[in-house]
Each structure stands twice: as C-alpha cells, then as structure tokens.
Design a protein around this motif. Structure first.
Motif, PDB file in Angstrom:
ATOM      1  N   ALA A 130       0.794  -1.242   0.188  1.00 27.73           N
ATOM      2  CA  ALA A 130       0.233   0.034  -0.132  1.00 27.73           C
ATOM      3  C   ALA A 130       0.854   1.360   0.001  1.00 27.73           C
ATOM      4  O   ALA A 130       0.474   2.455  -0.746  1.00 27.73           O
ATOM      5  CB  ALA A 130      -1.103   0.077   1.212  1.00 27.73           C
ATOM      6  N   LEU A 131       2.117   1.118   0.576  1.00 25.63           N
ATOM      7  CA  LEU A 131       3.022   2.228   0.499  1.00 25.63           C
ATOM      8  C   LEU A 131       3.302   2.817  -0.738  1.00 25.63           C
ATOM      9  O   LEU A 131       3.473   3.814  -1.303  1.00 25.63           O
ATOM     10  CB  LEU A 131       4.281   1.890   1.341  1.00 25.63           C
ATOM     11  CG  LEU A 131       5.305   3.261   1.448  1.00 25.63           C
ATOM     12  CD1 LEU A 131       4.564   4.397   1.862  1.00 25.63           C
ATOM     13  CD2 LEU A 131       6.542   2.738   2.033  1.00 25.63           C
ATOM     14  N   ILE A 132       3.691   1.516  -1.989  1.00 29.78           N
ATOM     15  CA  ILE A 132       3.825   1.983  -3.288  1.00 29.78           C
ATOM     16  C   ILE A 132       2.694   2.812  -3.978  1.00 29.78           C
ATOM     17  O   ILE A 132       3.040   3.651  -4.671  1.00 29.78           O
ATOM     18  CB  ILE A 132       4.415   0.582  -3.820  1.00 29.78           C
ATOM     19  CG1 ILE A 132       5.286   0.007  -3.526  1.00 29.78           C
ATOM     20  CG2 ILE A 132       4.396   0.964  -5.332  1.00 29.78           C
ATOM     21  CD1 ILE A 132       5.690  -1.426  -3.881  1.00 29.78           C
ATOM     22  N   PHE A 133       1.568   2.409  -3.553  1.00 31.08           N
ATOM     23  CA  PHE A 133       0.299   2.912  -4.039  1.00 31.08           C
ATOM     24  C   PHE A 133       0.269   4.432  -3.440  1.00 31.08           C
ATOM     25  O   PHE A 133      -0.016   5.335  -4.305  1.00 31.08           O
ATOM     26  CB  PHE A 133      -1.228   2.228  -3.402  1.00 31.08           C
ATOM     27  CG  PHE A 133      -2.242   2.977  -4.075  1.00 31.08           C
ATOM     28  CD1 PHE A 133      -2.647   2.764  -5.292  1.00 31.08           C
ATOM     29  CD2 PHE A 133      -2.907   3.595  -3.146  1.00 31.08           C
ATOM     30  CE1 PHE A 133      -3.824   3.680  -5.476  1.00 31.08           C
ATOM     31  CE2 PHE A 133      -4.040   4.325  -3.471  1.00 31.08           C
ATOM     32  CZ  PHE A 133      -4.631   4.250  -4.753  1.00 31.08           C
ATOM     33  N   ASP A 134       0.442   4.512  -2.205  1.00 32.70           N
ATOM     34  CA  ASP A 134       0.665   6.039  -1.749  1.00 32.70           C
ATOM     35  C   ASP A 134       1.753   6.793  -2.444  1.00 32.70           C
ATOM     36  O   ASP A 134       1.641   7.967  -2.600  1.00 32.70           O
ATOM     37  CB  ASP A 134       0.693   5.892  -0.102  1.00 32.70           C
ATOM     38  CG  ASP A 134      -0.684   5.492   0.729  1.00 32.70           C
ATOM     39  OD1 ASP A 134      -1.587   5.621   0.282  1.00 32.70           O
ATOM     40  OD2 ASP A 134      -0.378   5.228   1.656  1.00 32.70           O
TER      41      ASP A 134
END
Length: 165
Positions: A130-134
């Motif tokens: 989810a950090l990559i998406f963020d």
C-alpha cells in the motif's frame, strides 16, 4: 516638449513571471528554510504511516505542495528541477500498476501484501505494498497541486487580453 512614449501593447503569450514581492526578505528566507525542512519531514511521516494510521499519499502530497510553495515565495524560484506536470504520469502509472499486479495474480484489484522486517536501526516494522500505491498518489498530488498553484500565480488581475478590448 518631449514626445510621449507609447506603452507597449500587452502580448497574449506567456510573460516571464516576476519574482514574488517577498522574495528579497531576509527574515522570510531564513525562517522558510527551517519551515521547509520541518514540513517535508512531517509529509514523509504522513506518507510512511498512511496505510495504517491517518495520513497517506494525498495529505503528504498536499503538505509537500505547501512546503514547495513556501520555498517559491521565499526565494522566487522553484525547488523542483523538472516541471511539476512530469510527476503526474509517473504517479498514476505507479498507482495503477500497484493495483494491477495482484489482479493479474488472481487476487482482487489493489489487494495489499504485507510483512515484517527487523533491522538493528529501527527494530521491527511492517512493510506493505500500500505504501507503493501511496507514493503514486503522492507524486500525482504534488504534480497537479504545484501545476495548479503555478498557473494561478501567473494570473495578473491588471493585465488585459485581446477579448477585453
């Protein structure tokens, strides 16, 4: 009598933007350095913890835009080396790819993977895709926010365009 000089007619093209009126203020320049660093650190904290707590790419991007605008007002120039619009396609592509990879592997779109990593410096902390998406959202917000702000800064209310005549 000296002949009257004619004022040049305004052009419809883009004029070179004048530096902001406060860009020469030494107090603003000094304070803005510390404020820029603090706001950027806070933005990175919001980005880092966004998938588990309040924060994330959107609010971190807005904080970064605020810091970059403060830098521009204080110094009269942008802190970015590239035009902000170039960040948007990278951010959108990163966000879409983050959601697409799980889908191609037979899982729901945007399904996140996570785990735990232990390092001597930080101890145990959770990682998540989810950090990559963020980060993709962050890049998109920074690019679009700065683009909008720079275009609004170029508007001169006293300027005239051809349609006004």
């Amino acid at each position: 009598m000296s002949p009257k000089r004619k004022k040049p007619a305004p052009t419809a093209g883009h004029a070179t933007p004048a530096p902001p009126p406060l860009s020469g203020d030494p107090i603003l320049r000094t304070v803005s350095r510390a404020a820029f660093a603090l706001v950027m650190l806070f933005a990175l904290l919001l980005l880092w913890r966004g998938h588990n707590a309040p924060g994330g790419g959107f609010i971190a991007g807005l904080m970064t835009v605020a810091a970059l605008l403060l830098h521009r007002v204080a110094t009269g120039r942008s802190a970015l080396r590239a035009p902000p619009l170039t960040l948007i396609p990278f951010g959108v592509a990163l966000s879409v790819l983050t959601g697409l990879v799980p889908y191609l592997l037979g899982q729901p779109f945007l399904k996140t993977a996570y785990g735990y990593v232990t390092t001597p410096l930080t101890g145990e902390f959770e990682w998540a895709t989810a950090l990559i998406f963020d980060i993709g959202v962050y890049l998109t917000v920074v690019g679009s926010g700065l683009s909008i702000a720079e275009n609004l800064a170029e508007i001169r209310p006293t300027g005239r365009v051809q349609e006004d005549e």
